[in-house]
Structures are given as C-alpha cells and as structure tokens.
Design a protein around this motif. Structure first.
Motif, PDB file in Angstrom:
ATOM      1  N   ILE A   1      -3.123  -6.397  -1.009  1.00  0.00           N
ATOM      2  CA  ILE A   1      -3.130  -6.499   0.458  1.00  0.00           C
ATOM      3  C   ILE A   1      -3.506  -5.143   1.042  1.00  0.00           C
ATOM      4  O   ILE A   1      -3.365  -4.112   0.380  1.00  0.00           O
ATOM      5  N   ASN A   2      -3.953  -5.155   2.285  1.00  0.00           N
ATOM      6  CA  ASN A   2      -4.175  -3.882   2.961  1.00  0.00           C
ATOM      7  C   ASN A   2      -2.932  -3.519   3.780  1.00  0.00           C
ATOM      8  O   ASN A   2      -1.915  -4.212   3.694  1.00  0.00           O
TER       9      ASN A   2
ATOM     10  N   SER B   1      -5.495 -10.017   3.127  1.00  0.00           N
ATOM     11  CA  SER B   1      -6.083 -10.105   1.801  1.00  0.00           C
ATOM     12  C   SER B   1      -7.169 -11.169   1.827  1.00  0.00           C
ATOM     13  O   SER B   1      -7.432 -11.778   2.872  1.00  0.00           O
TER      14      SER B   1
ATOM     15  N   PRO C   1       0.791  -1.234   0.000  1.00  0.00           N
ATOM     16  CA  PRO C   1       0.000   0.000   0.000  1.00  0.00           C
ATOM     17  C   PRO C   1       0.826   1.288   0.000  1.00  0.00           C
ATOM     18  O   PRO C   1       0.343   2.323  -0.454  1.00  0.00           O
TER      19      PRO C   1
ATOM     20  N   GLU D   1      -6.159  -1.161  -0.824  1.00  0.00           N
ATOM     21  CA  GLU D   1      -6.085  -2.454  -1.495  1.00  0.00           C
ATOM     22  C   GLU D   1      -7.004  -2.410  -2.720  1.00  0.00           C
ATOM     23  O   GLU D   1      -8.029  -1.737  -2.710  1.00  0.00           O
TER      24      GLU D   1
ATOM     25  N   VAL E   1      -2.019  -3.730  -5.890  1.00  0.00           N
ATOM     26  CA  VAL E   1      -2.033  -3.788  -4.429  1.00  0.00           C
ATOM     27  C   VAL E   1      -3.104  -4.797  -4.005  1.00  0.00           C
ATOM     28  O   VAL E   1      -4.291  -4.496  -4.010  1.00  0.00           O
TER      29      VAL E   1
END
Length: 172
Positions: free
Chosen positions: A84-85, A90, A24, A62, A82
């Motif tokens: 994932i956070n 995820s 991120p 994300e 992106v």
C-alpha cells in the motif's frame, strides 16, 4: 511448486520465509505485523526502525520488501511487504509486481517453503478476488519455491482463491 491455500493463523506457520503485511512507516501496529509484535516481536520492530534509520527515512515506498529475523516465529526470515502507499491505496498490478519481487527474494534467501497472506486486503482496498488475480499473475514456471502456503483468515476466501488458481491452471 506445490501451492496450498488454507484457513489458518499465518504466524503459526513453520516455513523458511513468512511474508508479512507492512505499512509504509514499518510500524507494527496492526494486521500480521501487529500479531507478531503481540507475540513478542519487539526485536523485529526494532529491526524495522533500524532499517528506516539507516535509510535516513521515516517511511518506504509501496513495493518495498524489508527482511528481518524471525523474532518469536518458527521461520527463518520474515519478509515485510509494503503493498500500500501512504494513503493505504493499492492495485492489483502493484500486488502482482510485489509478489514477483517476493518470489525472487525468496530464491535469494534459499527459501523453499513460503507462507503468504492476502496482501492489501486488510487495511488495503483490494478484494480477495483482486488479490487472487494478482497472485495468479505473479506465478510462473521459473519460480524455485517448493511449497507455497497461501494462508487466509476466512474459509470463503480460501474457496475464492482456490477457484481462481484452478481456473488459471496454477494449482499443481
């Protein structure tokens, strides 16, 4: 669409669009982006920093896709995805939705050949089976990509993804 799943180094691919994993903060600190940076991708890192600066942000959500130049790679564009956070979480649903967005963006950029890694399986929490599920869920007849290379770093992952694609009748 012709789909090929193989073990290789994704940054050696010669395709129109290379999909790279991204965090991120868009910092090219590891994974595929880290490998691009080590190969001479300082300009790509600067493009990512410029993107954040223009957005007046320090991070992106994300599901974000940031398009950059190829840097040192033999591709036309890099799509930084992106998956994932900020806590490196995820889900199969997130990756499936992100892949659908990536296929649309490939069409916008007239990408006929595309290389994609197993998103959210390195620093992210997904298993290779969950990535394969997300990949299958993202594929449809309307995608205008001619050749999709799913590039993985382990032969056992190649076999798992191939089996899932075959069982879902996604390999052409």
């Amino acid at each position: 669409m012709n789909i090929e799943v193989r073990k290789a180094n994704i940054i050696d691919e010669e395709v129109d669009i290379l999909i790279s994993t991204a965090n991120p903060s868009l910092n090219m600190s590891g994974g595929i982006n880290g490998a691009i940076l080590q190969r001479g991708g300082m300009g790509v890192q600067q493009e990512l920093r410029d993107y954040l600066q223009k957005q007046n942000r320090h991070w992106v959500k994300e599901g974000t896709i940031v398009v950059t130049s190829p840097g040192p790679l033999k591709v036309k564009r890099i799509f930084h995805a992106v998956a994932i956070n900020g806590f490196y979480e995820s889900s199969c649903q997130l990756v499936s939705e992100l892949l659908r967005s990536l296929w649309k963006k490939c069409e916008e950029y007239h990408g006929k050949t595309v290389a994609v890694p197993a998103l959210a399986t390195g620093y992210g929490p997904l298993s290779i089976q969950e990535f394969a599920e997300a990949l299958c869920n993202s594929l449809s007849e309307s995608i205008r990509i001619e050749k999709l290379n799913v590039v993985l770093h382990k032969q056992e992952y190649v076999e798992i993804v191939n089996e899932m694609l075959k069982s879902r009748n996604k390999l052409l």
